[in-house]
Design a protein around this motif. Structure first.
Motif, PDB file in Angstrom:
ATOM      1  N   LYS A 243      19.432  57.501  40.212  1.00  0.00           N
ATOM      2  CA  LYS A 243      18.327  58.400  39.884  1.00  0.00           C
ATOM      3  C   LYS A 243      18.739  59.859  39.920  1.00  0.00           C
ATOM      4  CE  LYS A 243      15.198  55.411  39.184  1.00  0.00           C
ATOM      5  NZ  LYS A 243      14.793  55.246  37.786  1.00  0.00           N
ATOM      6  N   ASP A 251      12.230  63.697  39.043  1.00  0.00           N
ATOM      7  CA  ASP A 251      10.977  63.147  38.545  1.00  0.00           C
ATOM      8  C   ASP A 251      10.247  62.413  39.660  1.00  0.00           C
ATOM      9  OD1 ASP A 251      11.844  60.465  38.721  1.00  0.00           O
ATOM     10  OD2 ASP A 251      12.990  60.742  36.882  1.00  0.00           O
ATOM     11  N   VAL A 253       9.408  59.427  40.151  1.00  0.00           N
ATOM     12  CA  VAL A 253       9.989  58.163  40.617  1.00  0.00           C
ATOM     13  C   VAL A 253      11.162  58.443  41.565  1.00  0.00           C
ATOM     14  CG1 VAL A 253      11.289  56.148  39.877  1.00  0.00           C
ATOM     15  CG2 VAL A 253       9.257  56.860  38.621  1.00  0.00           C
ATOM     16  N   THR A 254      12.005  59.388  41.178  1.00  0.00           N
ATOM     17  CA  THR A 254      13.127  59.725  42.056  1.00  0.00           C
ATOM     18  C   THR A 254      12.613  60.242  43.391  1.00  0.00           C
ATOM     19  OG1 THR A 254      14.302  60.372  40.066  1.00  0.00           O
ATOM     20  CG2 THR A 254      15.279  60.995  42.173  1.00  0.00           C
TER      21      THR A 254
END
Ligand SMILES: Nc1ncnc2c1ncn2[C@@H]1O[C@H](COP(=O)(O)OP(=O)(O)OP(=O)(O)O)[C@@H](O)[C@H]1O
Ligand SMILES: Nc1ncnc2c1ncn2[C@@H]1O[C@H](COP(=O)(O)OP(=O)(O)OP(=O)(O)O)[C@@H](O)[C@H]1O
Ligand SMILES: [Mg+2]
Ligand SMILES: [Mg+2]
Lengths: 287, 308, 357, 435, 357
Positions: A243, A251, A253-254
């Motif tokens: 990631k 982002d 999600v990361t």
């Protein structure tokens, strides 16, 4: 404390030290806040300090899961990574302790020729870089067919962990006077019973500390897992590497995965702070 | 001639025990030694052989050749890599050490919330470097949180004006991660040595007329030296061989030796992979050699002072 | 009851001989104290008897049987260590019961015998406690109980009292004495404290640098040291150099700096031999005024040079024509520095041995 | 020198390639194998999700468990195949069943003879592709970076190198259309542009486009294999391009902004890093692979809605396809075939297009009119440009034998700022890379 | 010479009062011993004087000047710690010279004074050694030398001998006594060993649980304890309960289990008060045969129940009509268990204090 005690005592903090501690606590804790915000963001552009659109409002407008929905969905493979991290960590810990215990005991208790050499050898993996070991081990494992397997990763993790474990356990054994074992023998216990009833319970805190340390190293190791795992076994660090290695903006999600990756460490810290006694370290690292 | 009185019964158990003892030592060392000999020593030997041109895996066998080392040493990029590797490894070790010593000294004091702080400061120790990388990206990138705060208070207009901390050869981002993650480690070591020391020798110095600074310099510091040596040695060795942080946050070519080794190894061209092994050997030898010298120097120093 | 016999026991570590050809016999049910300065090999001797250290040479026999081939756990000895060595993870009862537990004895039986033993050492109320919750004396009593509960044939004690403070030490001394007599167990007791050895032992062995220098009943060792090292170690600090000038039935006549000295010590010496006479500080009498029978015994005029008050007793440093003698008295009277006194050295309490290089 | 596989798998291959098996036989065999290991670049959460959401259940219908391996670099999968093969694991025994692949990696497997065989036209869904060499539209299906696919891989997606601008800062009218425009614009407003650093293929592609644009002969010579082209021609073709890259170097982001003054130009490592620069307002324009990239990023909140695509560089926008290949030591060859067939199915191709903006790998020319219409409907609207414009400006990719050479020149000439003459640098790179 | 005065010194840690309103004056050049059981606050008191711990309340004055505001390094005191606390990384000479070095004194001057000091403690031959190469007694002497070399105005010693073994302890005791007298330095000496306190001190303060219970010259404290706790702590284990029945010029008449007891102890008590009389074991005389003046003094018939031989002295446990008394005698004669004897308790050595709850 009375005013006088506070004024004259050197036991307390100076104003600068107070500032230093606060600064330190902030450097450790404060990055978590933007990280949490980032994990809940949807649109967050320069120069906004807060996202202009949040995950909660955007999540239903898209066909694919985003942000935390994605993190917790099976698509993120997060749970696989957690499971792998734990399984590898525990296997490494058990195996590492099992092979380090006898060695540490010998190093702490016995005198023999070449002892200095053995000690030195057992510690060198601490100073030889992981890349060096990683590439070489990969070559070996490719030949043994262990590349990309759990077994391979567990074995590879032994390299950086065994030296630590031996160090900590050696000091544990050194701190344990032989008197106890001898007393047990004099009381009629044979060596096996002595180990089981006396030695083991007495060094248990030390074993815990060593084990924790091993687990910690294992769950933090990236490069060896990455090399030896060959992308086939994903752990929290390798997941996070995928990631963050693109070098882009963080982002949601990361950010989410970063937060989750911190969890095992935090949990471990909370339940085990009392085992990571400074004293154990003192012996382990001041020699 | 009188025969010496043989007394086998008396000496038998002793002899047996000694033999058993020697055997037992070997037996107990065996598992750990085996793992390290096969994996770690084996790995190094294999890497060494490859760096000398022996790689049947890639259908290459020009053993022995120094070709790969010659290539390496004659490229300017390599020497720049060496420089950056040292630079990124040494500065954080040194800065981190100073921060750690002060933090460890501070931790000995009594203060409110000390228990809590004991948890907090160890946190970076418990989590992977990659988390540190991730946090650093969020905070220190040109459009990151800090740049935004500076924008808010009107110091910068545009992210371009924010100093480059990441992806740059200054290596500030790399060093921030190292320091952030390693200060707790060194602090823990130094603090534990300090705890073992107890306050007494410092108090003795104080009653002999030494002020706090003198006490630290002449009494405390020499006594925490072993902790400092181990701590810095481990940390330096780690930084020297660290991969993921410079890989992600570094400024690209020329990067640190481990990253260059990885790049070379990642090349589909087998010959380049053997070059990677040459880099790997250089890293191992330099790092191992340096630390050996460091510790040998320290030993001599201690011996001169009557310790050890 | 078992007899403990060590024969020509020798232990060499690397190149140094730590125990050198030591032979001792402890008669069944008796307590022998092994006395000597730090590092003289007392612990090593004990450890060899226990089987924890393998002797380089010599033999160890329990009731005439050599036990050299038996590992420690099979010798059925009890050993009390200097630092108690209670198992910190076990309660008092578990500690005491450990030896029985290891032998696979039933739980109820263990319980019974542990309770019995704890009563003997008067700790029955503490059986649930853990070692860290006990005082030093209590810990030591637990250690003794733990050792005795298995009915060992031999009891070995390695300076069991040296970690206790003065007051406790005295109490425990009495306790051990009584217990040993009650149980009648063959005991070898190691100490570096003469008083302890004197109080407890049936016989005393004095060790120096690995060698057994003197062995005998306490009073003998105390009053009649074999040489000046023993004398010094036993606290007989008054050493008087002299030359033998006469030897007759009534005793030996010495010529010393202050005049003549009569000694009623056995043994025969050549005339003219240089010897050292010794007398314990507490065996010298101070007479304030010249008594009637002016010419009887060894009397010397002297001046008090230093007075040290010890509470129950007073120590005087007295200078008497070249002799510098230490005298210990009960503190029922006090003399002052500078006071002129007469010292009386009882010939029966004097003892001589050849002068050493 | 393929390692020997297990007899069952070997027999399956020879039978299948000989056309002795029906597709049902393949399905039966695949069901027996029960699983398939697919190695693909895992850097896109959208794609990962789509595979798990769509392909996985699809394969499950055939009794095949899809296991995907999200590698950082396709090279890792290729290495694995090579290593497995080297340790004697042949068909039915390795660890990789299928790889999402193109260019250099395929070339590697191809030259080492580590591919399953010519299967592409034997799949039921081969009807969706032009494979007939006489048909010009078959070119992208039969040639991968100039290397013949020999039907050993089947296309599953197509791409085109596309640029985007943030209209909040750069009006579409002011946006450059050619590299000359770009230079003019950069000299006027230094630092507002940069490109991805080679050897990332996005960086390589930018360099390739520059080469095409500054070569008098256009893209044509770059389609040839190095051996066929020759060093002299190569120098001719690339000199202008590299001089241009050198000229703009100081005017890129962080570059110093004046001729002869080199600051610290920033070449981002990856598309992500490039996008970050755009979003932070550090640059106004960026280029990378992905026709629908801008559209998708806007939809997912990563790009502000003000971002638009532009046509740049006119007539020189590189377009290619990427493929599914089956290695020679695939442990589950039948299941791998089923996977290849499934992902080249019309419905799945449409779903991929509409949901995550990955263009069709199948050829629209082979579809029914209704399907063509559905395809048009399925595709996302492109901000600022049209699909037709993209098609008009498309040019083919550079031959894979030249890619490394270009990469090497760029590194030496631009990144390392070598003082050697450009021609020598080109020759050096050529000599080390071309065997 | 400096006078050390602590006034109402109090230290509270969290909620417990560790030093409670203690006032002591040490006259210039004198040595005062602070005596008390473990944990009674002795070390804390010393640390407050040194400035290492800040008092909660009260004042500390050197020659009448309060030093509360001065940090430890400016108080010019010398402190010897229980565990020597030599700097392990410095040689003996460096250790001793540290205080001078810190003061910026020239190298040659340091060398001279260090050598001088090492001569005083008789360690001049060991100046190059490191602490780890010294024996306990040598280490302690280095610690003392290090402390004295800077000419401190006050010397504080915290159980400096408790880590040494019996023999060494005695030697060091004499050494310290002589040194202190020679240098004439105001000294406060902490110990939990009565004998040590008696031997060394000009005055003794006894502490219990943070409170100063008794302060006076050694003999006073030793023979006339204020209460039974002090008595017990000082080793006066013979405690005799009784009731006051008569009080006259000649003394106080007590009624005890064994009859009447005459005590010549000062102070006046109400008739009928329950009190405890105490006498030290070494102050009781044993008379083997009935003497002539049959009715003079406190005499009690008794039986010897236990004999313990201590080398120089013998201790008897004597049971005399309900009293169980311990008697300590020089070992010039030996009596046997069961022997009937007469005990004589000297009224002047008896001491009474009120019975405690
Ligand atoms: N394992 C060993 N290896 C080498 N030397 C040893 C060993 N054990 C003891 N020694 C040495 O043997 C000598 C005697 O030791 P021992 O412990 O028997 O003395 P001790 O009389 O018990 O002394 P202490 O009163 O101090 O306990 C010492 O000089 C010691 O250093
Ligand atoms: N820093 C502290 N915080 C809390 N309590 C303390 C502290 N220092 C000492 N104490 C307590 O104060 C009491 C007195 O301690 P101090 O060290 O003065 O005793 P001491 O008389 O010197 O005993 P010892 O003879 O064992 O050395 C003890 O109960 C101890 O636990
Ligand atoms: Mg010993
Ligand atoms: Mg104390």
């Amino acid at each position: 404390m009375t005013i006088r005690e506070r004024r004259f005592s050197r036991d307390g903090l100076t104003p600068f030290q107070r500032f230093y501690l606060i600064f330190f606590a902030l450097t450790v804790l404060s990055p978590l806040i933007p990280m949490i915000i980032a994990s809940f963001a949807f649109r967050w552009f320069w120069p906004d300090l807060l996202p202009s659109e949040w995950w909660a409002s955007a999540r239903h407008t898209l066909t694919q899961p985003i942000g935390w929905d994605y993190v917790f969905s099976p698509y993120s493979r997060l749970f696989t990574a957690i499971r792998n991290t734990l399984v590898i960590g525990f296997s490494v810990t058990l195996l590492c302790l099992a092979i380090s215990l006898p060695a540490a005991r010998v190093l702490a208790r016995e005198k023999f020729r070449a002892k200095g050499l053995v000690e030195f050898f057992l510690l060198t993996p601490l100073i030889v870089p992981e890349v060096a070991i990683g590439l070489g081990v990969l070559l070996i494992f490719i030949q043994l067919g262990l590349a990309g397997s759990f077994v391979g990763i567990v074995l590879a993790h032994l390299i950086p962990t065994v030296p630590y474990a031996i160090r900590v356990l050696t000091s544990v054994f050194q701190n344990l006077s032989t008197d106890y074992e001898e007393q047990a023998m004099v009381l009629g216990a044979n060596p096996l019973k002595t180990f089981w009833h006396i030695t083991l319970p007495m060094i248990f805190p030390g074993i815990m500390a060593g084990g924790l340390f091993v687990f910690l190293v294992s769950s933090n190791v990236f490069l060896l897992t990455f090399f030896v795992g060959r992308g086939q076994v994903e752990t929290l660090p390798t997941l996070l590497f995928t990631k963050v290695s693109s070098g882009g903006v963080l982002d949601p999600v990361t950010a989410g995965i970063t937060l989750i990756t911190m969890l095992p460490g935090i949990i471990l810290l909370l339940i085990t702070e009392r085992f990571i006694r400074e004293e154990v370290f003192a012996k382990g690292f001041s020699g | 001639m009188e025969l010496p009185k043989a007394n086998p019964i008396k000496h038998l158990p002793q002899a047996r025990r000694r033999w058993l003892g020697r055997f037992r030592i070997a037996l107990m060392l065996a598992p750990a030694m085996a793992v390290l000999v096969v994996l770690y020593l084996g790995a190094l030997v294999l890497a060494f052989l490859q760096s000398l041109g022996y790689a049947p895996l890639y259908q290459i066998n020009t053993f022995p050749t120094l070709h790969y080392y010659q290539d390496l040493f004659s490229s300017t990029g390599f020497w720049q890599s060496v420089f950056y590797t040292f630079y990124y490894a040494l500065i954080p070790t040194f800065v981190g050490l100073i921060l750690s010593i002060y933090l460890a000294l501070t931790l000995r004091k009594r203060f409110a919330l000390k228990r809590l702080f004991q948890y907090v400061y160890k946190l970076p120790l418990m989590i992977p470097y990659l988390v540190g990388v991730s946090l650093t990206i969020l905070l220190f990138s040109n459009g990151g949180i800090i740049a935004r705060v500076l924008h808010l208070i009107g110091i910068i207009d545009n992210p371009v004006e924010f100093p480059r901390i990441l992806y740059d050869h200054s290596g500030l981002g790399i060093m921030i991660v190292y320091i952030w993650k390693q200060v707790p480690f060194m602090t823990l070591i130094i603090y534990s040595v300090l705890l073992g020391l107890g306050p007494e020798s410092e108090e003795a110095a104080t009653t002999l007329g030494a002020n706090p600074w003198q006490t630290f310099w002449y009494v405390t510091l020499p006594q925490i030296m072993p902790g400092i040596i181990t701590g810095t040695a481990i940390v330096f060795a780690f930084n020297f061989g660290s991969f993921e942080t410079p890989f992600i946050l570094g400024g690209g070519f020329p990067n640190t030796l481990p990253v260059e080794a990885w790049r070379a190894f990642d090349d589909p061209e087998p010959a380049r992979r053997l070059g990677a092994m040459a880099i790997v050997m250089v890293i191992s030898v330099v790092s191992g050699g340096l630390l050996y010298l460091y510790i040998a120097w320290y030993r001599r120093f201690e011996k001169r002072r009557g310790r050890v | 009851m078992t007899e403990l016999k060590i024969v020509n026991l020798t232990k060499r570590f690397d190149d140094s001989v730590v125990v050198d050809n030591v032979s001792i016999t402890v008669e069944p049910g008796r307590l022998v104290a092994l006395l000597g300065p730090s590092g003289c090999g007392k612990t090593t001797t004990l450890r060899m008897i226990a089987g924890l250290t393998v002797p380089t040479d010599g033999d160890i026999q329990f009731s005439g049987q050599s036990v050299l081939q038996q590992p420690p756990e099979r010798r059925n000895i009890g050993m009390v260590f200097q630092r108690y060595v209670l198992f910190p993870h076990m309660s008092v009862a578990q500690n005491v019961g450990f030896g029985l537990f290891i032998r696979g004895i039933s739980k109820t039986e263990i319980q019974r015998r542990v309770r019995e033993m704890l009563e003997i050492v008067q700790l029955e109320h503490l059986e649930k406690r853990f070692p860290s919750q006990l005082s030093g004396g209590q810990q030591q009593r637990v250690a003794i109980a733990r050792t005795l509960v298995t009915n060992p044939q031999i009891l070995l004690m390695d300076e069991p009292l040296s970690n206790l403070d003065a007051k406790l030490r005295e109490e425990m001394r009495t306790f051990i004495k009584e217990l040993q007599q009650r149980l009648n167990i063959t005991t070898l007791f190691v100490t570096h404290d003469q008083v302890e050895a004197m109080e407890l032992a049936d016989q005393v062995g004095v060790m120096f640098k690995g060698k057994l220098v003197q062995f005998g009943i306490p009073e003998e060792v105390f009053n009649h040291p074999h040489n000046s090292r023993v004398a010094d170690f036993m606290g007989a600090t008054n050493l008087i150099r002299g030359k033998i000038v006469r030897q007759e039935a009534g005793g030996i006549q010495l010529n010393i700096s202050a005049g003549d000295l009569l000694v009623q010590s056995p043994g025969s010496h050549a005339l003219g031999t240089e010897v050292i006479a010794t007398i314990r500080p507490e065996h010298i009498d101070i007479v304030e005024t010249e008594p009637l029978d002016k010419h009887v015994g060894n009397r010397f005029k002297g001046t008090i040079e230093q007075v040290v008050y010890f509470g129950g007793s007073v120590s005087y440093q007295v200078e008497a024509s070249g002799l510098n003698l230490k005298v210990l008295e009960r503190s029922t009277r006090m003399m002052t520095v500078g006071q002129e006194v007469i010292l009386r050295l009882n010939p029966q309490k004097l003892w001589i041995f050849p002068e050493q290089a | 020198q393929q390692a020997k596989g297990n007899p069952v798998a070997e027999k399956f291959r020879s039978d299948f390639l000989a056309g002795k098996l029906t597709w049902n036989d393949v399905l039966t065999e695949a069901k027996k194998e029960g699983q398939v290991n697919w190695y693909h670049w895992g850097g896109s959460t959208e794609l990962n999700t789509w595979i798990d959401q769509v392909v996985k259940p699809e394969l499950a219908k055939f009794g095949i468990a899809l296991k995907t391996f999200r590698v950082n670099d396709t090279r890792n999968a290729v290495d694995l195949v090579i290593a497995d093969n080297a340790s004697g694991k042949g068909l039915g025994m390795g660890s990789v069943d299928a790889i999402w692949i193109n260019g250099e990696n395929f070339y590697t497997l191809g030259t080492q003879n580590l591919l399953f065989g010519p299967f592409a036209d034997k799949l039921p869904n081969s009807k969706n592709f032009f494979f007939d060499p006489k048909e010009p539209r078959s070119k992208l299906n039969t040639s991968d970076f100039g290397y013949p696919t020999n039907l050993q891989e089947v296309p599953w997606s197509g791409e085109e190198y596309t640029c985007y601008i943030d209209t909040a800062r750069l009006k579409p009218a002011d946006a450059p259309k050619t590299f000359q425009d770009l230079e003019t614009w950069l000299r006027k407003t230094p630092g507002r542009f940069t490109y991805i650093k080679p050897p990332d293929f996005n960086g390589n592609t930018f360099v390739e486009e520059v080469m095409y644009a500054f070569n008098a002969g256009g893209p044509e010579p770059f389609q040839k294999r190095a051996k066929d082209l020759g060093l002299r021609n190569f120098i001719q073709a690339t000199k202008g391009g590299f001089e241009f890259l050198k000229r703009i170097d100081p005017f890129l982001l962080g570059g110093g902004g004046r001729d002869g003054v080199r600051g610290n130009p920033i070449y981002p490592n990856s598309p992500d890093a490039l996008q970050t620069l755009l979003v932070n307002g550090q640059i106004d324009m960026g280029c990378e692979f992905g026709k629908y990239n801008a559209a998708i990023q806007i939809k997912n909140g990563r790009f502000p809605p003000t971002v638009q695509n532009i046509i740049f560089p006119q007539k020189d926008m590189i377009s290619n396809k990427n493929y599914i290949a089956i290695p020679s030591n695939s442990p589950n060859p039948a299941a791998a075939l089923v996977l290849a067939n499934v992902v080249s199915g019309i419905d799945n191709q449409f779903s991929k297009l509409s949901q995550i903006g990955y263009p069709l790998g199948i050829d629209p020319g082979r579809l029914s009119a209704a399907d063509q219409e559905a395809a048009a409907k399925a595709s996302l609207p492109l901000p600022g440009i049209t699909l037709a414009q993209l098609g008009d400006n498309a040019v083919p990719d550079t031959n894979s034998s030249l890619v490394k050479v270009l990469e090497g020149i760029w590194q030496e000439y631009i990144e390392r700022q070598s003082g050697k003459p450009l021609e020598q640098i080109i020759a050096d790179s050529w000599n080390t890379q071309v065997k």
